[in-house]
Design an enzyme around this catalytic site. Sequence first.
Site, mmCIF file in Angstrom:
data_model
loop_
_atom_site.group_PDB
_atom_site.id
_atom_site.type_symbol
_atom_site.label_atom_id
_atom_site.label_comp_id
_atom_site.label_asym_id
_atom_site.label_seq_id
_atom_site.Cartn_x
_atom_site.Cartn_y
_atom_site.Cartn_z
ATOM 1 N N LEU A 189 0.864 -1.166 0.000
ATOM 2 C CA LEU A 189 0.000 0.000 0.000
ATOM 3 C C LEU A 189 0.909 1.226 0.000
ATOM 4 O O LEU A 189 1.995 1.204 0.582
ATOM 5 C CB LEU A 189 -0.888 0.030 1.262
ATOM 6 C CG LEU A 189 -1.927 -1.080 1.425
ATOM 7 C CD1 LEU A 189 -2.661 -0.913 2.753
ATOM 8 C CD2 LEU A 189 -2.920 -1.087 0.270
ATOM 9 N N ASP A 190 0.460 2.308 -0.634
ATOM 10 C CA ASP A 190 1.231 3.539 -0.597
ATOM 11 C C ASP A 190 1.411 3.992 0.845
ATOM 12 O O ASP A 190 0.602 3.664 1.722
ATOM 13 C CB ASP A 190 0.510 4.642 -1.384
ATOM 14 C CG ASP A 190 0.436 4.350 -2.865
ATOM 15 O OD1 ASP A 190 1.272 3.584 -3.361
ATOM 16 O OD2 ASP A 190 -0.476 4.888 -3.523
ATOM 17 N N LYS A 191 2.453 4.750 1.083
ATOM 18 C CA LYS A 191 2.754 5.232 2.436
ATOM 19 C C LYS A 191 1.528 5.838 3.111
ATOM 20 O O LYS A 191 1.224 5.532 4.275
ATOM 21 C CB LYS A 191 3.882 6.273 2.368
ATOM 22 C CG LYS A 191 4.172 6.959 3.685
ATOM 23 C CD LYS A 191 5.209 8.057 3.532
ATOM 24 C CE LYS A 191 5.423 8.812 4.832
ATOM 25 N NZ LYS A 191 6.404 9.914 4.680
ATOM 26 N N ARG A 246 -5.769 5.916 -7.574
ATOM 27 C CA ARG A 246 -5.498 7.348 -7.655
ATOM 28 C C ARG A 246 -5.437 7.805 -9.113
ATOM 29 O O ARG A 246 -5.992 8.848 -9.486
ATOM 30 C CB ARG A 246 -4.204 7.673 -6.925
ATOM 31 C CG ARG A 246 -4.249 7.310 -5.443
ATOM 32 C CD ARG A 246 -2.868 7.245 -4.811
ATOM 33 N NE ARG A 246 -2.232 8.561 -4.764
ATOM 34 C CZ ARG A 246 -0.975 8.746 -4.374
ATOM 35 N NH1 ARG A 246 -0.218 7.709 -4.019
ATOM 36 N NH2 ARG A 246 -0.470 9.963 -4.340
#
Length: 323
Positions: A147-149, A252
């Site tokens: 997962l993105d930060k 996104r």
Amino acid sequence: MDDGDEDSAVSASSAIELKLTPEFCGVRLDKAISQLVPEYSRSRLQQWIDAGFVTVDGQPARAKMQVLGDETIIIRPQAAPEEQAFTPEPMDLAIVHEDAAMLVIDKPAGLVVHPAAGNWSGTLLNGLLHHCPALAGVPRAGIVHRLDKDTSGLMVVAKTLQAQTDLVRQLQARTVKREYLALVWGAPRLSGTVDAAISRHPRDRIKMAVSEHESAKSAVTHYQRIATGKLDGREASLVRCRLETGRTHQIRVHMQSIGFPLVGDPLYGKPHLAAVFGRQALHAYRLGLIHPSSGKLLEWTAGLPTDFAELLKRAGMDGVVIE
């Protein structure tokens, strides 16, 4: 020589003592010691000087100082940050499920999953290695997907190589159920599918983009609008997104590509609205898969983190029921 290729066998306690000779009179310190210890790059030596790990006659060194040619220099080599990337670090992990084959983590926003440039420590991987030392024997410490930060929510981690192989195959077969909640600007139609390949952005290498380039990878996102409200006077909608694929920044990029960027997204959102929320409003709230050992179908959900819940409240959607 790249910093990462330097001799990592020298520990921080193996100090190097140098006695300069008159031939170095008038030479800059960093240049002088780089000639005397060529096994280390000049940039690495400058880092050690700046950090206080080099002394000249017992005093802290300065990289640009000129030497007289009779000084005693002490260098205390330090391991490069990337050499410590797989170091176990104690960390409070929100473990939703754990057994002999795998564990499911509810990752908080702000936590980097895997070490990389700029984040060589304090990552989820470091915490996993402390929690389960045996993960040192599994590639990427068992991490199957990322997962993105600044994306919160559920992640699965394999505890054995066999489990990791099985879970990766499930992801490749698109049988892992991954559903996210996203708050987007505007009001997309009630439901839809974005089927658009993604590749690296042609001009901004930090970003991804919808692309028809031959290097682009197929990406499919199904979305459903749950509710619409007002956030700081602007229309915003809570959307459920289900992934068929798992490309970098997929949700996104896909939601931005159809005109509905995520609230708070620093890369793909609206720059003048960046301060509305401190991160992209994206939460991995449901995860379903076949257990790699038992073969049973399992599913977990993770409630919204406090900041996301407060954001929905601001948008007048705090009473929304999420199934």
